[in-house]
Design a protein around this motif. Structure first.
Motif, short mmCIF file in Angstrom:
data_model
loop_
_atom_site.label_atom_id
_atom_site.label_comp_id
_atom_site.label_asym_id
_atom_site.label_seq_id
_atom_site.Cartn_x
_atom_site.Cartn_y
_atom_site.Cartn_z
N TYR A 300 -8.45 0.48 -31.63
CA TYR A 300 -9.88 0.67 -31.43
C TYR A 300 -10.64 0.05 -32.60
O TYR A 300 -10.37 0.36 -33.76
N SER A 301 -11.56 -0.84 -32.28
CA SER A 301 -12.44 -1.43 -33.29
C SER A 301 -13.68 -0.55 -33.42
O SER A 301 -14.37 -0.29 -32.43
N ILE A 302 -13.95 -0.10 -34.66
CA ILE A 302 -15.05 0.84 -34.91
C ILE A 302 -16.07 0.17 -35.82
O ILE A 302 -15.73 -0.33 -36.90
N ILE A 303 -17.33 0.14 -35.40
CA ILE A 303 -18.42 -0.39 -36.22
C ILE A 303 -19.59 0.59 -36.19
O ILE A 303 -19.61 1.52 -35.37
N VAL A 319 -18.13 2.07 -26.40
CA VAL A 319 -18.38 3.51 -26.41
C VAL A 319 -19.32 3.79 -27.58
O VAL A 319 -19.07 3.34 -28.70
N THR A 320 -20.42 4.48 -27.35
CA THR A 320 -21.40 4.73 -28.40
C THR A 320 -21.60 6.22 -28.61
O THR A 320 -21.41 7.04 -27.70
N VAL A 328 -15.29 10.13 -31.75
CA VAL A 328 -13.85 10.33 -31.65
C VAL A 328 -13.50 11.20 -30.46
O VAL A 328 -12.47 11.02 -29.81
N ARG A 329 -14.36 12.15 -30.13
CA ARG A 329 -14.09 12.99 -28.95
C ARG A 329 -14.18 12.16 -27.67
O ARG A 329 -13.40 12.35 -26.73
N LYS A 330 -15.12 11.21 -27.63
CA LYS A 330 -15.21 10.32 -26.47
C LYS A 330 -13.97 9.43 -26.34
O LYS A 330 -13.54 9.10 -25.24
N LEU A 331 -13.41 9.05 -27.49
CA LEU A 331 -12.22 8.19 -27.47
C LEU A 331 -10.93 8.96 -27.18
O LEU A 331 -9.93 8.38 -26.77
N ALA A 385 -17.41 1.85 -30.50
CA ALA A 385 -15.95 1.68 -30.46
C ALA A 385 -15.57 0.82 -29.26
O ALA A 385 -16.15 0.96 -28.18
N TYR A 386 -14.61 -0.06 -29.50
CA TYR A 386 -14.08 -0.93 -28.44
C TYR A 386 -12.57 -0.78 -28.39
O TYR A 386 -11.89 -1.04 -29.40
N ALA A 387 -12.04 -0.37 -27.26
CA ALA A 387 -10.59 -0.29 -27.10
C ALA A 387 -10.00 -1.69 -26.97
O ALA A 387 -10.55 -2.54 -26.26
#
Length: 465
Positions: A300-303, A319-320, A328-331, A385-387
């Motif tokens: 997961y890329s996190i920015i 995912v925002t 993190v809960r959404k992921l 976040a991008y999976a």
């Protein structure tokens, strides 16, 4: 009898066919795909990495041979044939006029396109326009083209090409150029190469960025018939792409380009590599392999909001969330570990003068793995976040060739069998990648193979007469 048979329908094959025809040979090109999917992986490309000693048309500044070579040496870790690599580099400096003659147009690099305005010449209309231009030129020159022509095997006499077999049909020719790609779409071969982890086939989680038609049929056939091999079957042009991308033909638009501007975690919520090691054009093609080595082949890329506008936006929204716990809960990742990972990263950041267009002085201290450039705390909502999944473009296992593109058998070159493009790219790319070099290899060796195949065919014709 046909003089030169070209197997393949991408950039390398078309360059070979055009050069052979220009040299006076009759040419038949066999493309395994239907017409609407012609062009192999080349239809998804955008540019060609070019050596130049001064500004030239669409290229700014200078990109001399030695810098190009050092860039290639760095990304391959020395796993490259310097003689063949320098041949490609030099050939990249003088091919564009020939390309224009066959209908290819170039344009200046767009803002934000991987910082490659100095090193790469972009095709007007992208790779699809390039292959369409080449096909039009081929038709105008009288090159025969057959689609849905899946070559199942080659008939050889020792190391000499005799004929190709297509659906029960035997097609003889005086010389042959094999330019039909690697084996990235052959799931069974990928499974064999990558094996299992915890009872699961690693390759089953791979997506194929390019064509579904590159099954490696002739590569396997040639290796079984004694052609010398080069490269590692697990090495490839493998990019971290959006996990929601289609199985085949996702192309460039599935790439996630924000990796260097944030952090990347696996599904245990831990970082595993330096996101700021080097510029994205020199490192984007290592991230697919890195993700492939993680549990379940996902990351997961996190920015945060500070990165927005500094990279090519993905096709699919990320995912925002307004807070990191919400993100993190959404992921569905381990929350405590994720928050600990982000906190450790944030505390380790030493922010100097941030500049995503140079190797800046924003780095981490006391963190493993480090982030050596573009390190800024993730502290500004919203967070994104991008999976990521491994996206294979092409494989590096291939046949060994020399500087005349001749396929080698037992260390000796064939007199009339040549290879170009992905099927021999492992001679130059043992591992790693830098943007646009695949098209440089295909163009250089396609043109060499076509010229040499025509010479071999016409010599054979003269002897027979």
């Amino acid at each position: 009898m046909i003089d030169v048979l070209v197997v393949g329908g991408g950039n390398a094959a078309l360059c070979a066919a055009l050069m052979a025809r220009e040299a006076g040979a009759s040419v038949l090109l066999l493309e395994s795909a239907p017409k609407e999917w012609r062009g192999g992986n080349s239809q998804h490309t955008r540019n060609l990495r070019c050596m130049h000693d001064a500004p030239q048309d669409v290229l700014v500044g200078a990109y001399p041979e030695e810098e190009y070579w050092q860039d290639l040496l760095k990304v391959t870790g020395g796993q490259t044939d310097e003689h063949l690599a320098r041949l490609v580099i030099r050939a990249s400096s003088n091919c564009r006029d020939w390309m224009r003659k066959h209908g290819v147009y170039f344009q200046p690099a767009l803002a934000g396109t991987l910082h490659v305005a100095r090193t790469n010449a972009f095709f007007m209309g992208g790779g699809k326009a390039l292959v369409n231009a080449y096909f039009r030129s081929a038709e105008n020159l009288g090159i025969q083209i057959r689609y849905n022509a899946n070559v199942e095997s080659l008939e050889l006499d020792g190391d000499r090409f005799v004929a190709a077999h297509v659906g029960g049909e035997r097609i003889p020719a005086r010389a042959c150029v094999v330019a039909c790609g690697g084996f990235e779409s052959n799931r069974e071969w990928l499974r064999e190469a990558w094996g299992q982890v915890d009872g699961q086939w690693v390759a089953d989680n791979f997506l194929i960025r390019g064509t579904r038609f590159n099954m490696g049929v002739l590569l396997k056939d040639l290796l079984a018939k004694g052609a010398d091999s080069i490269g590692d079957p697990t090495q490839s042009h493998c990019v971290a792409i959006d996990a929601r991308a289609p199985l085949y033909d996702g192309g460039i638009c599935t790439r996630i380009d924000c990796v260097s501007l944030g952090i990347v975690v696996n599904n245990t919520a831990r970082r595993f590599y330096d996101e700021g090691e080097d510029f994205w054009p020199k490192r984007y093609a290592i991230w697919g392999r890195l993700v492939a080595q993680q549990p379940d082949q996902i990351a997961y890329s996190i920015i945060d909001a500070k990165a927005v506008g500094r990279f090519m936006p993905p096709v699919f929204p990320g995912v925002t969330a307004d807070t990191l716990p919400e993100l993190v809960r959404k992921l569905g990742l381990p929350e405590a570990q994720f928050l600990q990972t982000v906190q450790a990263y944030n505390e380790a950041c030493r922010v100097g003068t941030f500049d995503h267009e140079v190797q800046d002085d924003c780095h981490t201290e006391g963190l493993t793995p480090p982030k050596t450039h573009w390190a800024r705390p993730l502290d500004t909502p919203p967070f994104y976040a991008y999976a990521l999944r491994p996206g294979i473009t092409f494989t590096y296992l291939g046949v060994k060739v020399d500087d005349q593109a001749r396929v080698h058998f037992g260390g000796q070159p064939s007199g009339n069998l040549f290879a170009a493009g992905e099927v021999m790219a492992g001679n130059v790319l043992g591992k790693g990648y830098t943007a646009g070099v695949g098209m440089s290899i295909g163009t250089a060796f396609g043109r060499i193979a076509g010229t040499q195949a025509a010479a071999a065919a016409l010599q054979q014709q003269a002897v027979a007469a």
